[in-house]
Design an enzyme around this catalytic site. Sequence first.
Site, short mmCIF file in Angstrom:
data_model
loop_
_atom_site.label_atom_id
_atom_site.label_comp_id
_atom_site.label_asym_id
_atom_site.label_seq_id
_atom_site.Cartn_x
_atom_site.Cartn_y
_atom_site.Cartn_z
N HIS A 188 0.87 -1.18 0.00
CA HIS A 188 0.00 0.00 0.00
C HIS A 188 0.92 1.24 0.00
CE1 HIS A 188 -2.72 2.97 1.94
NE2 HIS A 188 -3.73 2.18 1.63
N ASP B 199 3.37 -4.32 7.81
CA ASP B 199 2.12 -3.58 7.69
C ASP B 199 0.99 -4.59 7.93
OD1 ASP B 199 -0.23 -2.46 6.84
OD2 ASP B 199 0.59 -1.60 4.99
N GLN C 193 -4.24 -5.10 7.19
CA GLN C 193 -5.24 -6.06 6.68
C GLN C 193 -5.06 -7.44 7.33
OE1 GLN C 193 -7.71 -5.07 4.87
NE2 GLN C 193 -6.97 -3.13 4.05
N1 PLP Z 1 -1.72 -0.60 4.68
C1 PLP Z 1 -2.70 -1.33 4.14
C2 PLP Z 1 -2.42 -2.72 3.66
C3 PLP Z 1 -3.98 -0.78 4.04
O1 PLP Z 1 -4.96 -1.50 3.49
C4 PLP Z 1 -4.20 0.53 4.50
C5 PLP Z 1 -5.53 1.15 4.35
O2 PLP Z 1 -6.27 0.84 3.46
C6 PLP Z 1 -3.14 1.23 5.07
C7 PLP Z 1 -1.91 0.64 5.13
C8 PLP Z 1 -3.31 2.61 5.59
O3 PLP Z 1 -4.12 2.61 6.73
P1 PLP Z 1 -4.61 3.96 7.39
O4 PLP Z 1 -5.26 4.75 6.31
O5 PLP Z 1 -5.55 3.51 8.44
O6 PLP Z 1 -3.41 4.65 7.94
#
Ligand code: PLP
Length: 407
Positions: free
Chosen positions: A123, A200, A203
């Site tokens: 992401h 990360d 998910q």
């Molecule tokens: N990483 C992944 C795999 C995500 O799906 C998301 C959000 O969709 C994020 C990071 C970012 O999360 P946040 O917007 O809650 O900081």
Amino acid sequence: MLDAATLKNDFPILQQTVHDDVPLVYLDSAASAQKPQSVIDALSRIDSTVYANVHRGAHWLSDTSTALYEESREAIAAFIKAQKSHEVIFTTGTTGAINTVARSWGDANISAGDEILLTRLEHHSNIIPWQQLSERTGATIRWCDITEDGQLDLDDFESLLSERTKIVACTMASNVLGTYTPAKRITQLAHDAGAVVVLDAAQAVPHKSVDVTDLDADFIAFSAHKMLGPSGVGILYGKETLLEAMPPFLGGGSMIDVVSEEGFTTASLPAKFEAGTPAITPVLAFPSCIDYLRQVGMENIQQHEHALASYAHEQLEALGTINILGPHPDAKAGVVSFTVDNLHPHDLTHALDNQGVAIRAGHHCAMPLHRRLGISASARASFYVYNTREDVDKLIQAIAKAIELFS
Ligand code: PLP
């Protein structure tokens, strides 16, 4: 097994109709999950009974909210099996957590010639902070590829690891393909090469049991709003030794010990990384999400999502003109992304929305992954505790209707 039809009754927002009387089918939990009544009640109860600023006051309300704030930290530490609750840092979300590591650990430990190893599944939240770090330091970013079926290419991963690799930043589950990565193996390999690992878990933590001690994780990031909770709060888990050695990232109230005209000394963990007034109500309500997830059972949640993803795969394949992205459901979370021949994902999503079916279209904050897949956008349906097989049936019917409409 989990009874999603019954659980759905706990979620008031899912009981409504949209567009003047179309029942809502919510299939966008990978973006943000909905809240059960118990979490909504907890948020409201906190604001009407105990809300006050934390770690500042000298009165009953502040003492009470401070105690609950620290209880929340303990509940989260227990949920992810952290050894010590001060290894759990409250942040603004996954993005805030990863930026903290990149700014704090990264600036202190990375220099020109070092390598940062990312994967093509990431992401943007787990890409940009490292690109910014690379711009600041001159470090090089290396990209681990995926296999043709959308899994992490472990051979490529191993071939890219070297004594120059200082940090490995990898998702535990892709928000586009749903792919679960072998996080424990990745961590072992990275540690053998002398690198620190940032996982990360945005998910992963909402959908399966995650044990940071078993993973031997250095840093893990996740967000409350993807696990039935409010937006505005997330978690950075870090190993005590790493967090202790890191300089604070944000400066301000709470993160100091002594301040003088000449400078300041930093507070100890976890306050060192929690400058300013935090998201008090969301933090205090966090344990209510964990209670709900625990009651349902993380194993049950994982199995339920797997069953829905498998069913969705079967039904989408039966439609004929669909290209499903990513691995077989056995290797993934409850996320199914796809494209439809001759139908742009945005047009498809719009047509589905008119039928009450909420899915997401676009690059899902994963442009490098879409480029790797040779497409610019996809449609994504994502499932959680409250989704049923009937929801999948409605998705399929709505797609069939959209295909007919546009043909
Ligand atoms: N990483 C992944 C795999 C995500 O799906 C998301 C959000 O969709 C994020 C990071 C970012 O999360 P946040 O917007 O809650 O900081």
